[in-house]
Design a protein around this motif. Structure first.
Motif, PDB file in Angstrom:
ATOM      1  N   UNK A   1       0.834  -1.155  -0.024  1.00 35.51           N
ATOM      2  CA  UNK A   1      -0.037   0.004  -0.146  1.00 35.51           C
ATOM      3  C   UNK A   1       0.837   1.337   0.008  1.00 35.51           C
ATOM      4  N   UNK A   2       0.470   2.070  -0.576  1.00 34.43           N
ATOM      5  CA  UNK A   2       1.119   3.836  -0.649  1.00 34.43           C
ATOM      6  C   UNK A   2       1.038   4.334  -2.113  1.00 34.43           C
ATOM      7  N   UNK A   3       1.621   5.558  -1.842  1.00 36.99           N
ATOM      8  CA  UNK A   3       1.599   6.252  -2.955  1.00 36.99           C
ATOM      9  C   UNK A   3       2.594   5.643  -3.959  1.00 36.99           C
ATOM     10  N   UNK A   4       2.266   5.656  -5.338  1.00 37.81           N
ATOM     11  CA  UNK A   4       3.231   5.294  -6.263  1.00 37.81           C
ATOM     12  C   UNK A   4       3.386   5.940  -7.552  1.00 37.81           C
ATOM     13  N   UNK A   5       4.510   5.823  -8.272  1.00 40.32           N
ATOM     14  CA  UNK A   5       4.774   6.189  -9.531  1.00 40.32           C
ATOM     15  C   UNK A   5       4.868   5.482 -10.796  1.00 40.32           C
ATOM     16  N   UNK A   6       4.332   5.813 -11.783  1.00 41.35           N
ATOM     17  CA  UNK A   6       4.069   4.879 -12.773  1.00 41.35           C
ATOM     18  C   UNK A   6       5.347   5.259 -13.713  1.00 41.35           C
ATOM     19  N   UNK A   7       6.168   3.825 -13.969  1.00 43.10           N
ATOM     20  CA  UNK A   7       7.338   4.057 -14.515  1.00 43.10           C
ATOM     21  C   UNK A   7       7.061   3.576 -16.015  1.00 43.10           C
ATOM     22  N   UNK A   8       8.100   3.954 -16.910  1.00 43.95           N
ATOM     23  CA  UNK A   8       8.258   3.690 -18.207  1.00 43.95           C
ATOM     24  C   UNK A   8       7.753   2.311 -18.697  1.00 43.95           C
ATOM     25  N   UNK A   9       8.004   1.385 -18.053  1.00 40.92           N
ATOM     26  CA  UNK A   9       7.721   0.056 -17.902  1.00 40.92           C
ATOM     27  C   UNK A   9       6.212  -0.313 -17.755  1.00 40.92           C
TER      28      UNK A   9
ATOM     29  N   UNK B 187       4.793  -0.272 -14.858  1.00 39.92           N
ATOM     30  CA  UNK B 187       4.271  -0.446 -13.569  1.00 39.92           C
ATOM     31  C   UNK B 187       4.515   0.441 -12.637  1.00 39.92           C
ATOM     32  N   UNK B 188       3.665   0.296 -11.375  1.00 41.17           N
ATOM     33  CA  UNK B 188       3.585   1.234 -10.434  1.00 41.17           C
ATOM     34  C   UNK B 188       4.718   0.777  -9.043  1.00 41.17           C
ATOM     35  N   UNK B 189       5.505   1.956  -8.965  1.00 42.04           N
ATOM     36  CA  UNK B 189       6.836   1.793  -7.927  1.00 42.04           C
ATOM     37  C   UNK B 189       6.430   2.665  -6.722  1.00 42.04           C
ATOM     38  N   UNK B 190       6.560   1.970  -5.843  1.00 42.41           N
ATOM     39  CA  UNK B 190       6.399   2.838  -4.433  1.00 42.41           C
ATOM     40  C   UNK B 190       7.413   3.939  -4.129  1.00 42.41           C
ATOM     41  N   UNK B 191       6.956   5.081  -3.850  1.00 41.97           N
ATOM     42  CA  UNK B 191       7.881   6.233  -3.393  1.00 41.97           C
ATOM     43  C   UNK B 191       8.674   5.682  -2.173  1.00 41.97           C
TER      44      UNK B 191
ATOM     45  N   UNK C  85      14.758  11.154   3.482  1.00 44.31           N
ATOM     46  CA  UNK C  85      15.232  12.312   4.221  1.00 44.31           C
ATOM     47  C   UNK C  85      14.400  12.599   5.366  1.00 44.31           C
ATOM     48  N   UNK C  86      13.066  12.046   5.237  1.00 45.39           N
ATOM     49  CA  UNK C  86      11.953  12.266   6.322  1.00 45.39           C
ATOM     50  C   UNK C  86      11.932  10.884   6.827  1.00 45.39           C
ATOM     51  N   UNK C  87      11.407  10.568   8.117  1.00 46.13           N
ATOM     52  CA  UNK C  87      11.265   9.405   8.980  1.00 46.13           C
ATOM     53  C   UNK C  87       9.869   9.027   8.466  1.00 46.13           C
ATOM     54  N   UNK C  88       9.559   8.551   7.471  1.00 48.29           N
ATOM     55  CA  UNK C  88       8.328   8.070   6.793  1.00 48.29           C
ATOM     56  C   UNK C  88       8.493   6.705   6.320  1.00 48.29           C
ATOM     57  N   UNK C  89       7.391   5.969   5.964  1.00 48.60           N
ATOM     58  CA  UNK C  89       7.472   4.591   5.418  1.00 48.60           C
ATOM     59  C   UNK C  89       7.519   4.595   3.965  1.00 48.60           C
ATOM     60  N   UNK C  90       7.685   3.525   3.315  1.00 46.25           N
ATOM     61  CA  UNK C  90       7.389   3.555   1.783  1.00 46.25           C
ATOM     62  C   UNK C  90       6.187   3.836   1.394  1.00 46.25           C
ATOM     63  N   UNK C  91       5.804   4.283   0.300  1.00 43.38           N
ATOM     64  CA  UNK C  91       4.535   4.812  -0.065  1.00 43.38           C
ATOM     65  C   UNK C  91       4.123   5.991   0.574  1.00 43.38           C
ATOM     66  N   UNK C  92       4.761   6.797   0.966  1.00 43.00           N
ATOM     67  CA  UNK C  92       4.379   8.373   1.698  1.00 43.00           C
ATOM     68  C   UNK C  92       5.307   9.425   0.837  1.00 43.00           C
TER      69      UNK C  92
ATOM     70  N   UNK D 279       5.665  13.713   0.519  1.00 43.15           N
ATOM     71  CA  UNK D 279       5.092  15.211   0.779  1.00 43.15           C
ATOM     72  C   UNK D 279       4.201  15.694  -0.390  1.00 43.15           C
ATOM     73  N   UNK D 280       2.999  16.254   0.177  1.00 36.87           N
ATOM     74  CA  UNK D 280       2.256  17.014  -0.780  1.00 36.87           C
ATOM     75  C   UNK D 280       2.951  17.802  -1.861  1.00 36.87           C
ATOM     76  N   UNK D 281       3.878  18.605  -1.181  1.00 34.30           N
ATOM     77  CA  UNK D 281       4.452  19.745  -2.101  1.00 34.30           C
ATOM     78  C   UNK D 281       5.731  19.004  -2.909  1.00 34.30           C
ATOM     79  N   UNK D 282       5.723  17.671  -3.088  1.00 33.66           N
ATOM     80  CA  UNK D 282       6.522  16.853  -3.874  1.00 33.66           C
ATOM     81  C   UNK D 282       5.484  15.921  -4.860  1.00 33.66           C
ATOM     82  N   UNK D 283       4.360  15.870  -4.724  1.00 37.19           N
ATOM     83  CA  UNK D 283       3.444  14.923  -5.369  1.00 37.19           C
ATOM     84  C   UNK D 283       3.177  14.932  -6.634  1.00 37.19           C
ATOM     85  N   UNK D 284       3.516  16.187  -7.392  1.00 37.65           N
ATOM     86  CA  UNK D 284       3.410  16.350  -8.897  1.00 37.65           C
ATOM     87  C   UNK D 284       4.259  15.330  -9.468  1.00 37.65           C
ATOM     88  N   UNK D 285       3.479  14.221 -10.128  1.00 40.14           N
ATOM     89  CA  UNK D 285       4.407  13.373 -10.873  1.00 40.14           C
ATOM     90  C   UNK D 285       5.066  13.733 -12.034  1.00 40.14           C
TER      91      UNK D 285
END
Length: 393
Positions: free
Chosen positions: A349-357, A359-363, A367-374, A376-382
């Motif tokens: 589960x979590x936010x993903x980025x669609x790669x050129x292949x 497939x959906x890859x987890x963010x 540099x911030x103590x967060x889990x995979x798939x999270x 920041x809103x101000x960095x979310x523009x794919x």
């Protein structure tokens, strides 16, 4: 030409028909002979032989030329002799050095010659290919009046890979200039576990050289139409060198951590392992370059040895460690955000980025103590992220 001399210089008719693929901008790949050449962006093919065995490249913006030749020399004693024969045809003045690169006997030389009444200098290498009796020869040069092109020439030649099995190992010139100096033991604390591993004593210095070399090339593309591709290549070249230096470290970390995670979390071992690594790099000391004349990138040998580092070093380290396990992991970089993050092909589960292949890859924010798939809103523009893939050639 001794290694110490070279290192000082660095710092200041039967034939096989084969197909050359130009992918990801300037990556040249031959599947028959299993070699690749990831040359800087913008080279044009000025000439090529009818049999497809020789190519002459020119760069329209930088006065550098490259000749790539596949030659059949079944009676040649060595690759160095093949190189000598080809440089003699150019009436070049050179000193040929014999050495082993990835356990393969190769030849390397810096040379001078006169071409079309113009004095030139350059670097040349020859190496055997996967088909017996065949060799690849690279001759890269510029006018003697353009000595500032030497780093561009070295970067071009150093991008050669003659065996897919050694895709992520230091380049041919780097390997000659920085031979092994012996093992240096280090201990890593990852998720409360002590990991005993080692680096070579030369790894930090050699890796820093590659970063400085490629940064000097990258800066030439600041206002070039292919700036994005140049940026991607910059990270590919660093990854290739650094991943090779961390192969034992990746193995030792995996062997120490993964089996226990697999036993406790059989279905979710991959994401648990990835999270352990992500949480580890999030604790690293943050540091950026103090001037704009040097790269922000801290080499991976330096980073795991406790040197300060930034988001791109951490994201590449995660990529190296997870790619070792067979989990496809890449980097995303953003000029607008001045940031880099890791992305990994793990179904969770979590936010993903669609790669050129496709497939959906987890963010993976390092540099911030967060889990995979999270993210920041101000960095979310794919649309503001550029992928740097380390596994597709």
């Amino acid at each position: 030409m001794t290694r110490s001399t070279l290192r000082a210089r660095l710092f200041c008719t039967v034939f096989f028909l084969f197909t050359v693929f130009f992918a990801n901008a300037e990556i040249i790949k031959d599947n028959d002979f299993q070699f690749t050449l990831d040359i800087p962006e913008g080279y044009n093919v000025a000439e090529q032989s009818i049999d497809g065995m020789s190519f002459h490249f020119r760069h329209p913006n930088i006065p550098v030329q490259l000749v790539m030749k596949i030659t059949e020399e079944p009676q040649a004693p060595s690759a160095a002799d093949v190189l000598k024969k080809n440089l003699n045809k150019l009436n070049a003045k050179s000193e040929i050095v014999y050495f082993n690169w990835n356990d393969t006997p190769c030849g390397i030389s810096n040379f001078t010659m006169t071409l079309a009444n113009e004095d030139c200098f350059g670097w040349a290498v020859a190496a055997p290919l996967k088909i017996d009796g065949f060799y690849v020869v690279l001759v890269c040069f510029a006018p003697q009046t353009q000595k500032g092109c030497e780093q561009f020439i070295i970067s071009t030649v150093n991008s050669l890979c003659i065996d897919y099995d050694y895709m992520n190992t230091p380049g041919i010139i780097t390997s000659y200039a920085f031979p092994s100096e012996g093992k240096k033991n280090i201990s890593l604390n990852i998720g409360g576990k002590q990991v005993k591993t080692s680096l070579d004593k030369i790894d930090e210095e050699a890796a820093k050289f590659v970063i400085d070399l490629e940064y000097s090339v990258l800066k030439l593309y600041a206002n070039h139409k292919m700036w994005k591709e140049a940026w991607q290549r910059y990270y590919r070249m660093i990854y290739r060198d650094n991943a090779g230096r961390l192969s034992k470290t990746a193995e030792d970390i995996y062997n120490t951590l993964y089996p226990e995670l697999k036993k406790a979390n059989h279905q979710n071992a991959d994401i648990k392992y990835a999270q352990t690594l992500l949480s580890w790099v999030q604790t690293f000391s943050y540091e950026r370059a103090k001037t704009t004349t040097e790269s922000d990138f801290t080499s991976l040998p330096a980073a795991i040895s406790g040197k300060g580092n930034d988001c791109d070093s951490r994201s590449m380290l995660i990529s190296v460690l997870l790619n070792y396990t067979g989990i496809d992991t890449a980097m995303l970089i953003s000029r607008e955000y001045s940031h880099a993050i890791a992305v990994t092909d793990i179904a969770a589960p979590g936010q993903t980025f669609t790669m050129k292949n496709g497939r959906e890859y987890l963010f993976g924010e390092t540099t911030a103590k967060v889990t995979w798939g999270m993210i920041a809103q101000d960095h979310a523009d794919r649309s503001k992220w550029i992928e740097v893939n380390f596994n597709e050639y």
